[in-house]
Scaffold this active site. Structure first.
Site, PDB file in Angstrom:
ATOM      1  CB  VAL A  26      -0.931   0.016   1.221  1.00  0.00           C
ATOM      2  CG1 VAL A  26      -1.755   1.307   1.227  1.00  0.00           C
ATOM      3  CG2 VAL A  26      -1.839  -1.202   1.212  1.00  0.00           C
ATOM      4  CE  LYS A  27       3.563   4.285  -5.031  1.00  0.00           C
ATOM      5  NZ  LYS A  27       3.791   4.602  -6.480  1.00  0.00           N
ATOM      6  CB  ILE A  28       1.514   5.727   2.899  1.00  0.00           C
ATOM      7  CG1 ILE A  28       0.453   4.653   3.166  1.00  0.00           C
ATOM      8  CG2 ILE A  28       1.283   6.945   3.802  1.00  0.00           C
ATOM      9  CD1 ILE A  28       0.473   4.110   4.587  1.00  0.00           C
TER      10      ILE A  28
END
Length: 371
Positions: free
Chosen positions: A141-143
């Site tokens: 998951v890209k944050i």
């Protein structure tokens, strides 16, 4: 004459080659499988702009959009369904790579809604939803590495969710990202998670640095300033890698490693060359170091395959020399702190605009499908 496999050389130097693009067309045509098989591609990254281009202009989504329209889906629901399906299927395609590399490679990334980049709590909640929706062990998951994103990175890792930290532009912010990573893994251990299943990469954006600094150097206009065009991006990445070398040699990291933690790998993002005066493989050639990831759009991937100069490690031990480049830039009037601020704001803004355009496009297509 035997053809040189330059991508193989890059992989043999310890650099993981990940494609910076994903679409349903790549999946159903077999293109992505071919890149894995024949071009040493061992992972995929996505971002809002990639999905905006894929879905807004791709006919491969028409059938599913029609089904979603019949079901009464709103644009947000439809976009989440389309993007998570692509990522899930790509993750399944990379499962063999993931297994063969013991989890080092075979990762596919999906980004939280970029409109949440300045909202810690909403980012954490969206990361959970994406993780559960895709439901694959080899998904990041890209944050974004905004100030509000840093505590979200820690909180999400603490829940055992693997994270790709994106939109990193400055070495100081990267230092904070590593600290957030350490804190998240420490909390994950306290929460009873098996650390060997949690992975992370830190995506350091490269080419945009040259674009912004070169613009400012041209505005200054002196011969001394113009002589420094094209040096900022590589220097910035090398200074950042010096931070990696420093922090992953500390007792804090050694304690986590002893507990089974995987290091957060540095990832070179934005490797396509924006200035045609520069060699089109420079952000790959000059950032070769074992353990790093290099993400490339297909055009850059094929340029590297055709004519890159892969000569071994071009990064380790270069941080001090790279900092001297920073000093020279400051000496001609470049305010690097302001450069980093502008790049982060522009990066967040660009992804948010792409996401809004995607939602608008899907909204129109849902209406058309219902007519």
């Amino acid at each position: 004459m035997r053809r040189i496999d330059r991508l193989a050389r890059l992989a043999e130097a310890g650099v993981s080659i990940w494609l910076d693009d994903l679409s349903r067309e790549r999946l159903i045509s077999g293109n992505l499988a071919e890149l894995i098989r024949d071009h040493h591609v061992s992972g995929v990254t996505t971002n809002p702009t990639i999905f905006e281009n894929a879905i807004s202009y791709g006919e491969a989504y028409d059938g599913r959009l029609h089904e979603l329209a019949v079901d009464g889906a709103d644009p947000d629901t439809a976009v989440r369904e389309l993007t998570t399906t692509d990522v899930r299927e790509a993750a399944d395609l990379f499962r063999g790579v993931h297994h063969a590399t013991d989890g080092t490679d075979g990762w596919v990334s999906i980004e939280v809604d970029p409109r949440l980049a300045r909202d810690t709590g909403a980012t954490v909640a969206e990361a959970r939803r994406l993780w559960e929706a895709v439901h694959r062990p080899n998904v990041f998951v890209k944050i974004p590495a905004t100030k509000e994103g840093l505590p979200a990175i820690t909180a999400v890792l603490a829940e055992g969710i693997s994270v790709n930290v994106t939109l990193i532009f400055s070495p100081d912010r990267y230092r904070a990202v590593v600290d957030a990573f350490f804190a998240g893994i420490e909390q994950a251990e306290a929460n009873g998670h098996y650390l060997g299943r949690i992975a992370s990469v830190a995506s350091f954006f490269v080419s945009r640095m040259d674009t912004e600094v070169d613009r400012r150097l041209d505005a200054i206009g002196t011969d001394k300033a113009r002589s420094l065009r094209g040096v900022a991006a590589i220097a910035n990445a090398r200074v950042a890698f010096g931070v990696f070398e420093e922090l992953f040699a500390t007792d804090r990291w050694h304690a986590l490693a002893a507990a089974g933690a995987r290091p957060q790998r540095p990832l070179w993002a934005s490797t396509s060359v924006k200035n045609p005066r520069y060699p089109d493989t420079r952000y790959v050639d000059e950032l070769v170091v074992a353990g790093a990831v290099s993400t490339m759009p297909e055009e850059t991937l094929f340029a590297v395959a055709d004519h890159a100069h892969i000569t071994g490690d071009t990064v380790s031990g270069t941080a001090m020399q790279a900092r001297e480049v920073f000093d020279r830039l400051a000496g001609v009037g470049i305010n690097l702190s302001d450069v980093f601020r502008v790049l982060e704001d522009e990066g967040v803004g660009k992804f948010e605009r792409s996401w809004r355009k995607l939602l608008d496009s899907v909204a129109v297509r849902l209406v058309m499908a219902r007519e």
